[in-house]
Write a protein that holds these residues in place. Structure first.
Motif, PDB file in Angstrom:
ATOM      1  N   UNK A  55      -5.935   4.361  -6.529  1.00  0.00           N
ATOM      2  CA  UNK A  55      -5.785   3.391  -7.863  1.00  0.00           C
ATOM      3  C   UNK A  55      -5.103   1.947  -7.271  1.00  0.00           C
ATOM      4  N   UNK A  56      -4.499   1.959  -6.130  1.00  0.00           N
ATOM      5  CA  UNK A  56      -3.884   0.647  -5.768  1.00  0.00           C
ATOM      6  C   UNK A  56      -5.147  -0.105  -5.207  1.00  0.00           C
ATOM      7  N   UNK A  57      -6.189   0.517  -4.543  1.00  0.00           N
ATOM      8  CA  UNK A  57      -7.397  -0.363  -4.227  1.00  0.00           C
ATOM      9  C   UNK A  57      -8.465  -0.073  -5.324  1.00  0.00           C
ATOM     10  N   UNK A  58      -8.576   0.558  -6.017  1.00  0.00           N
ATOM     11  CA  UNK A  58     -10.042   0.620  -6.880  1.00  0.00           C
ATOM     12  C   UNK A  58      -9.708   0.680  -8.343  1.00  0.00           C
ATOM     13  N   UNK A  59      -8.474   0.884  -8.666  1.00  0.00           N
ATOM     14  CA  UNK A  59      -7.995   0.796 -10.204  1.00  0.00           C
ATOM     15  C   UNK A  59      -9.154   1.728 -11.027  1.00  0.00           C
ATOM     16  N   UNK A  60      -9.398   1.224 -12.074  1.00  0.00           N
ATOM     17  CA  UNK A  60     -10.152   2.292 -12.825  1.00  0.00           C
ATOM     18  C   UNK A  60     -11.248   2.913 -12.339  1.00  0.00           C
ATOM     19  N   UNK A  61     -11.697   2.479 -10.934  1.00  0.00           N
ATOM     20  CA  UNK A  61     -12.723   3.150 -10.297  1.00  0.00           C
ATOM     21  C   UNK A  61     -12.293   4.504  -9.514  1.00  0.00           C
ATOM     22  N   UNK A  62     -10.942   4.228  -9.439  1.00  0.00           N
ATOM     23  CA  UNK A  62     -10.432   5.352  -8.374  1.00  0.00           C
ATOM     24  C   UNK A  62     -10.608   6.767  -8.933  1.00  0.00           C
ATOM     25  N   UNK A  63     -10.821   7.076  -9.903  1.00  0.00           N
ATOM     26  CA  UNK A  63     -10.764   8.608 -10.139  1.00  0.00           C
ATOM     27  C   UNK A  63     -12.178   9.403 -10.006  1.00  0.00           C
ATOM     28  N   UNK A  64     -13.122   8.709 -10.447  1.00  0.00           N
ATOM     29  CA  UNK A  64     -14.518   9.250  -9.887  1.00  0.00           C
ATOM     30  C   UNK A  64     -14.484   9.274  -8.352  1.00  0.00           C
ATOM     31  N   UNK A  65     -14.131   8.371  -7.615  1.00  0.00           N
ATOM     32  CA  UNK A  65     -14.118   8.382  -6.069  1.00  0.00           C
ATOM     33  C   UNK A  65     -13.297   9.622  -5.636  1.00  0.00           C
ATOM     34  N   UNK A  66     -12.089   9.747  -6.304  1.00  0.00           N
ATOM     35  CA  UNK A  66     -11.310  11.168  -5.831  1.00  0.00           C
ATOM     36  C   UNK A  66     -12.026  12.318  -6.049  1.00  0.00           C
ATOM     37  N   UNK A  67     -12.802  12.336  -7.212  1.00  0.00           N
ATOM     38  CA  UNK A  67     -13.582  13.767  -7.241  1.00  0.00           C
ATOM     39  C   UNK A  67     -14.783  13.979  -6.251  1.00  0.00           C
ATOM     40  N   UNK A  68     -15.354  12.760  -6.001  1.00  0.00           N
ATOM     41  CA  UNK A  68     -16.430  12.897  -4.874  1.00  0.00           C
ATOM     42  C   UNK A  68     -15.788  13.085  -3.722  1.00  0.00           C
ATOM     43  N   UNK A  69     -14.665  12.588  -3.340  1.00  0.00           N
ATOM     44  CA  UNK A  69     -14.120  12.878  -1.912  1.00  0.00           C
ATOM     45  C   UNK A  69     -13.625  14.252  -1.833  1.00  0.00           C
ATOM     46  N   UNK A  70     -12.979  15.221  -2.777  1.00  0.00           N
ATOM     47  CA  UNK A  70     -12.889  16.433  -2.726  1.00  0.00           C
ATOM     48  C   UNK A  70     -13.833  17.274  -2.588  1.00  0.00           C
TER      49      UNK A  70
ATOM     50  N   UNK B 299       0.826  -1.273  -0.163  1.00  0.00           N
ATOM     51  CA  UNK B 299      -0.007   0.197  -0.082  1.00  0.00           C
ATOM     52  C   UNK B 299       0.954   1.253   0.015  1.00  0.00           C
ATOM     53  N   UNK B 300       0.513   2.381  -0.820  1.00  0.00           N
ATOM     54  CA  UNK B 300       1.298   3.584  -0.980  1.00  0.00           C
ATOM     55  C   UNK B 300       1.317   4.099   0.462  1.00  0.00           C
ATOM     56  N   UNK B 301       2.247   4.984   0.855  1.00  0.00           N
ATOM     57  CA  UNK B 301       2.247   5.674   2.093  1.00  0.00           C
ATOM     58  C   UNK B 301       1.028   6.536   2.189  1.00  0.00           C
ATOM     59  N   UNK B 302       0.443   6.774   3.404  1.00  0.00           N
ATOM     60  CA  UNK B 302      -0.820   7.521   3.562  1.00  0.00           C
ATOM     61  C   UNK B 302      -0.326   9.165   3.573  1.00  0.00           C
ATOM     62  N   UNK B 303       0.842   9.640   3.776  1.00  0.00           N
ATOM     63  CA  UNK B 303       1.291  10.819   3.507  1.00  0.00           C
ATOM     64  C   UNK B 303       2.709  11.047   3.108  1.00  0.00           C
ATOM     65  N   UNK B 304       2.917  11.832   2.384  1.00  0.00           N
ATOM     66  CA  UNK B 304       4.410  12.167   1.724  1.00  0.00           C
ATOM     67  C   UNK B 304       5.410  12.298   2.806  1.00  0.00           C
ATOM     68  N   UNK B 305       6.340  11.636   2.712  1.00  0.00           N
ATOM     69  CA  UNK B 305       7.529  11.725   3.596  1.00  0.00           C
ATOM     70  C   UNK B 305       7.992  13.297   3.585  1.00  0.00           C
ATOM     71  N   UNK B 306       9.063  13.520   4.496  1.00  0.00           N
ATOM     72  CA  UNK B 306       9.763  14.834   4.405  1.00  0.00           C
ATOM     73  C   UNK B 306      11.118  14.631   5.043  1.00  0.00           C
ATOM     74  N   UNK B 307      11.985  15.548   4.773  1.00  0.00           N
ATOM     75  CA  UNK B 307      13.282  15.374   5.377  1.00  0.00           C
ATOM     76  C   UNK B 307      13.345  15.734   7.011  1.00  0.00           C
ATOM     77  N   UNK B 308      14.036  15.068   7.748  1.00  0.00           N
ATOM     78  CA  UNK B 308      14.265  15.421   9.014  1.00  0.00           C
ATOM     79  C   UNK B 308      14.587  16.788   9.458  1.00  0.00           C
ATOM     80  N   UNK B 309      15.333  17.407   8.434  1.00  0.00           N
ATOM     81  CA  UNK B 309      15.979  18.677   8.599  1.00  0.00           C
ATOM     82  C   UNK B 309      14.779  19.898   8.479  1.00  0.00           C
TER      83      UNK B 309
END
Length: 253
Positions: free
Chosen positions: A185-200, A31-41
């Motif tokens: 996309x990892x979880x929903x593949x071709x159905x992901x993109x409509x879900x993203x628009x609903x979520x925003x 599964x992809x990370x739930x948040x982007x990483x960032x430098x410790x500095x």
């Protein structure tokens, strides 16, 4: 109708087609990370704990009834406590499941939460102007960079607003939500993109209602220069890109 057909079909459910797809999750890919990483500095700014004490209008009926897209702002700054509350209201984590899914203040398809929240901060007490990113797990701000000629660049990013030209740069904060589509996309593949628009849409409405509850105004912005804002935020435009904007400021009398 021909030129609308493809986009109209995108709006429809494709669940039966999706049933026959072997997603990356089913394939056992990580599964992809739930948040982007960032430098410790990185420069990290602590946020006050979200508190109902900043709420001046607690009747949800009134907030829904009186919510409007606000394009006229006063010169008043937002308090850091108010910004903390708005970030919590739009992407705050309220609990985490045993499997590591984050449950937040906004609904999201399968708790995939593809969004990262960037902020163009113009007027928040105690915070210098610049670009920031919200860290929902820690409930902190990450300083990204200063932005020379912020007014001019925000004007260029938000293009020609049809109702009130140049209003965005007069807000106290401009929220910019990017999406990292593969989280869904990892979880929903071709159905992901409509879900993203609903979520925003859920995220944006929470911004509206939370802003109204602190006597601030919000305005969602769908007209923007995609390439320019992705470039300003250092996004690649493919694996991560801006999806929606929202301006917030204290209402002008």
């Amino acid at each position: 109708m021909g030129r609308y057909e493809q986009q109209r079909n995108f709006l429809k459910s494709n669940f039966l087609e999706f049933k026959h797809v072997k997603t990356d999750k089913i394939k056992g890919l990580p599964q992809p990370a739930i948040v982007k990483p960032y430098a410790s500095s990185s420069e990290i700014i602590d946020l006050p704990e979200p508190s109902e004490e900043v709420v001046s209008k607690s009747n949800i009926y009134d907030c829904i009834k009186e919510r409007r897209s606000t394009r006229f702002y006063s010169a008043e700054s937002l308090q850091l406590e108010e910004l903390s509350y708005l970030l919590w209201a739009t992407q705050g984590i309220t609990s985490t499941t045993k499997t590591g899914l984050t449950l937040r203040t906004v609904p999201c398809s399968g708790a995939t939460h593809t969004f990262e929240t960037y902020l163009f901060i113009m007027r928040v007490e105690g915070i210098r102007q610049g670009i920031y990113r919200y860290l929902p797990v820690e409930h902190k701000l990450l300083f990204v960079s200063e932005l020379d000629e912020m007014d001019r660049k925000i004007d260029a990013i938000t293009l020609e607003q049809p109702f009130v030209p140049h209003f965005t740069k007069k807000a106290a904060v401009l929220f910019a939500w990017s999406t990292i589509p593969y989280r869904s996309e990892w979880k929903y593949d071709i159905s992901a993109h409509k879900k993203i628009l609903i979520d925003i849409g859920h995220v944006s409405q929470n911004l509206y209602l939370a802003s109204e509850s602190i006597d601030a105004g919000a305005c969602a912005i769908g007209i923007y220069d995609q390439n320019l804002i992705d470039e300003v935020l250092g996004l690649d435009g493919e694996e991560e890109f801006v999806l929606f904007l929202g301006a917030v400021g204290k209402k002008r009398e």
